[in-house]
Write a protein that holds these residues in place. Sequence first.
Motif, PDB file in Angstrom:
ATOM      1  N   TYR A 112       0.834  -1.202   0.000  1.00  0.00           N
ATOM      2  CA  TYR A 112       0.000   0.000   0.000  1.00  0.00           C
ATOM      3  C   TYR A 112       0.867   1.250   0.000  1.00  0.00           C
ATOM      4  N   LYS A 113       1.842   1.303   0.888  1.00  0.00           N
ATOM      5  CA  LYS A 113       2.742   2.464   0.986  1.00  0.00           C
ATOM      6  C   LYS A 113       3.563   2.630  -0.295  1.00  0.00           C
ATOM      7  N   ASP A 114       4.121   1.534  -0.789  1.00  0.00           N
ATOM      8  CA  ASP A 114       5.035   1.602  -1.929  1.00  0.00           C
ATOM      9  C   ASP A 114       4.351   1.806  -3.278  1.00  0.00           C
ATOM     10  N   PHE A 115       3.136   1.285  -3.444  1.00  0.00           N
ATOM     11  CA  PHE A 115       2.520   1.283  -4.767  1.00  0.00           C
ATOM     12  C   PHE A 115       1.221   2.074  -4.896  1.00  0.00           C
ATOM     13  N   PHE A 116       0.489   2.280  -3.808  1.00  0.00           N
ATOM     14  CA  PHE A 116      -0.853   2.809  -3.955  1.00  0.00           C
ATOM     15  C   PHE A 116      -1.116   4.157  -3.306  1.00  0.00           C
ATOM     16  N   TYR A 117      -0.631   4.360  -2.107  1.00  0.00           N
ATOM     17  CA  TYR A 117      -1.077   5.516  -1.324  1.00  0.00           C
ATOM     18  C   TYR A 117      -0.886   6.848  -2.057  1.00  0.00           C
ATOM     19  N   GLU A 118       0.286   7.127  -2.542  1.00  0.00           N
ATOM     20  CA  GLU A 118       0.532   8.423  -3.214  1.00  0.00           C
ATOM     21  C   GLU A 118      -0.363   8.595  -4.436  1.00  0.00           C
ATOM     22  N   ARG A 119      -0.669   7.506  -5.132  1.00  0.00           N
ATOM     23  CA  ARG A 119      -1.494   7.581  -6.344  1.00  0.00           C
ATOM     24  C   ARG A 119      -2.972   7.789  -6.033  1.00  0.00           C
ATOM     25  N   ILE A 120      -3.468   7.250  -4.905  1.00  0.00           N
ATOM     26  CA  ILE A 120      -4.910   7.308  -4.652  1.00  0.00           C
ATOM     27  C   ILE A 120      -5.335   8.397  -3.680  1.00  0.00           C
ATOM     28  N   LYS A 121      -4.399   8.976  -2.941  1.00  0.00           N
ATOM     29  CA  LYS A 121      -4.803   9.851  -1.838  1.00  0.00           C
ATOM     30  C   LYS A 121      -5.592  11.076  -2.287  1.00  0.00           C
ATOM     31  N   LYS A 122      -5.339  11.618  -3.468  1.00  0.00           N
ATOM     32  CA  LYS A 122      -6.114  12.792  -3.882  1.00  0.00           C
ATOM     33  C   LYS A 122      -7.502  12.428  -4.406  1.00  0.00           C
ATOM     34  N   TYR A 123      -7.769  11.144  -4.588  1.00  0.00           N
ATOM     35  CA  TYR A 123      -9.078  10.687  -5.056  1.00  0.00           C
ATOM     36  C   TYR A 123      -9.897  10.046  -3.934  1.00  0.00           C
ATOM     37  N   ASN A 125     -10.314   9.350   0.730  1.00  0.00           N
ATOM     38  CA  ASN A 125      -9.966   9.666   2.116  1.00  0.00           C
ATOM     39  C   ASN A 125      -9.104   8.526   2.672  1.00  0.00           C
ATOM     40  N   ALA A 126      -8.194   8.066   1.847  1.00  0.00           N
ATOM     41  CA  ALA A 126      -7.328   6.937   2.192  1.00  0.00           C
ATOM     42  C   ALA A 126      -6.510   7.231   3.438  1.00  0.00           C
ATOM     43  N   PRO A 127      -6.409   6.253   4.332  1.00  0.00           N
ATOM     44  CA  PRO A 127      -5.577   6.446   5.523  1.00  0.00           C
ATOM     45  C   PRO A 127      -4.098   6.444   5.131  1.00  0.00           C
ATOM     46  N   LYS A 128      -3.294   7.071   5.942  1.00  0.00           N
ATOM     47  CA  LYS A 128      -1.848   7.027   5.738  1.00  0.00           C
ATOM     48  C   LYS A 128      -1.374   5.596   6.003  1.00  0.00           C
ATOM     49  N   PRO A 129      -0.286   5.189   5.379  1.00  0.00           N
ATOM     50  CA  PRO A 129       0.206   3.813   5.563  1.00  0.00           C
ATOM     51  C   PRO A 129       0.486   3.443   7.009  1.00  0.00           C
ATOM     52  N   GLU A 130       0.833   4.410   7.838  1.00  0.00           N
ATOM     53  CA  GLU A 130       1.122   4.116   9.242  1.00  0.00           C
ATOM     54  C   GLU A 130      -0.129   4.117  10.114  1.00  0.00           C
ATOM     55  N   ASP A 131      -1.296   4.449   9.551  1.00  0.00           N
ATOM     56  CA  ASP A 131      -2.549   4.519  10.318  1.00  0.00           C
ATOM     57  C   ASP A 131      -3.231   3.157  10.417  1.00  0.00           C
ATOM     58  N   CYS A 132      -2.613   2.238  11.107  1.00  0.00           N
ATOM     59  CA  CYS A 132      -3.195   0.917  11.292  1.00  0.00           C
ATOM     60  C   CYS A 132      -2.985   0.524  12.736  1.00  0.00           C
ATOM     61  N   PRO A 133      -3.985   0.009  13.435  1.00  0.00           N
ATOM     62  CA  PRO A 133      -5.244  -0.519  12.907  1.00  0.00           C
ATOM     63  C   PRO A 133      -6.156   0.594  12.364  1.00  0.00           C
ATOM     64  N   LEU A 134      -7.004   0.161  11.436  1.00  0.00           N
ATOM     65  CA  LEU A 134      -7.965   1.071  10.815  1.00  0.00           C
ATOM     66  C   LEU A 134      -9.208   1.170  11.688  1.00  0.00           C
ATOM     67  N   PRO A 135      -9.633   2.391  12.005  1.00  0.00           N
ATOM     68  CA  PRO A 135     -10.838   2.544  12.823  1.00  0.00           C
ATOM     69  C   PRO A 135     -12.100   2.287  12.003  1.00  0.00           C
ATOM     70  N   GLU A 136     -13.220   2.128  12.705  1.00  0.00           N
ATOM     71  CA  GLU A 136     -14.513   2.061  12.023  1.00  0.00           C
ATOM     72  C   GLU A 136     -14.669   3.362  11.254  1.00  0.00           C
ATOM     73  N   LYS A 137     -14.982   3.257   9.962  1.00  0.00           N
ATOM     74  CA  LYS A 137     -15.051   4.471   9.146  1.00  0.00           C
ATOM     75  C   LYS A 137     -15.629   4.143   7.779  1.00  0.00           C
ATOM     76  N   ASP A 138     -16.104   5.179   7.103  1.00  0.00           N
ATOM     77  CA  ASP A 138     -16.498   5.074   5.700  1.00  0.00           C
ATOM     78  C   ASP A 138     -15.331   5.574   4.862  1.00  0.00           C
ATOM     79  N   TYR A 139     -14.749   4.687   4.067  1.00  0.00           N
ATOM     80  CA  TYR A 139     -13.663   5.050   3.166  1.00  0.00           C
ATOM     81  C   TYR A 139     -14.233   5.125   1.761  1.00  0.00           C
ATOM     82  N   HIS A 140     -13.721   6.050   0.952  1.00  0.00           N
ATOM     83  CA  HIS A 140     -14.231   6.176  -0.412  1.00  0.00           C
ATOM     84  C   HIS A 140     -13.094   6.422  -1.388  1.00  0.00           C
ATOM     85  N   LEU A 141     -13.330   6.043  -2.619  1.00  0.00           N
ATOM     86  CA  LEU A 141     -12.436   6.291  -3.749  1.00  0.00           C
ATOM     87  C   LEU A 141     -13.330   6.818  -4.860  1.00  0.00           C
ATOM     88  N   ASP A 142     -13.011   8.011  -5.382  1.00  0.00           N
ATOM     89  CA  ASP A 142     -13.878   8.659  -6.358  1.00  0.00           C
ATOM     90  C   ASP A 142     -13.140   8.912  -7.667  1.00  0.00           C
TER      91      ASP A 142
END
Length: 183
Positions: A112-123, A125-142
């Motif tokens: 996720y950190k190496d291949f995806f995060y930088e590419r998807i973050k502007k599209y 509300n992706a969590p940062k790679p260090e933000d784990c465990p992931l809390p209960e939340k609605d995540y979206h990709l637009d």
Amino acid sequence: MGAIFCLTPQVLALSIVLLVTNPAKIGASKKLTIRNLEKFNEDSDELHSHLRIAEDEENWLKVSGQLKTHVEIDNHWKISVKVLKAASPDDDFQEVLKLSKLGVCDAMKTYYKDFFYERIKKYSNAPKPEDCPLPEKDYHLDDFPLDVKIIKKLLTPGYYQIIAKLRKGDDVKLEYRAELEME
């Protein structure tokens, strides 16, 4: 969104294709056809996902989706992706790639950190790679623009099945299966 969103449908550029809701054809010297997508399993007490891909223009897809988690997702949750290939849809499919039981937090710190995060973050509300465990939340990709030229270069002609699962212990919490054809 996080590793679950990216790795159950995006472990490689290939696995994101399993998020498709309708068949799509992408033109070029090679033709990629997404023949089918099914969500086989979803534990709605713990999460809910809705994902779609639409052809935007030649060699580009628009990926959108939502992942709603009702529980905290930690490294006890495991991701697995399997890619199978056959010469025809009626032949026996042989395994060509397997990623087994990678913990969500481990996946976020690596793939996720190496291949995806930088590419998807502007599209998203992706969590940062260090933000784990992931809390209960609605995540979206637009409307994330996915360039499929790399997928076309990686795949040889034939039929493919992609199976992605998210498990907690022995229980499959989310499973998608896609069928692709490369001509």
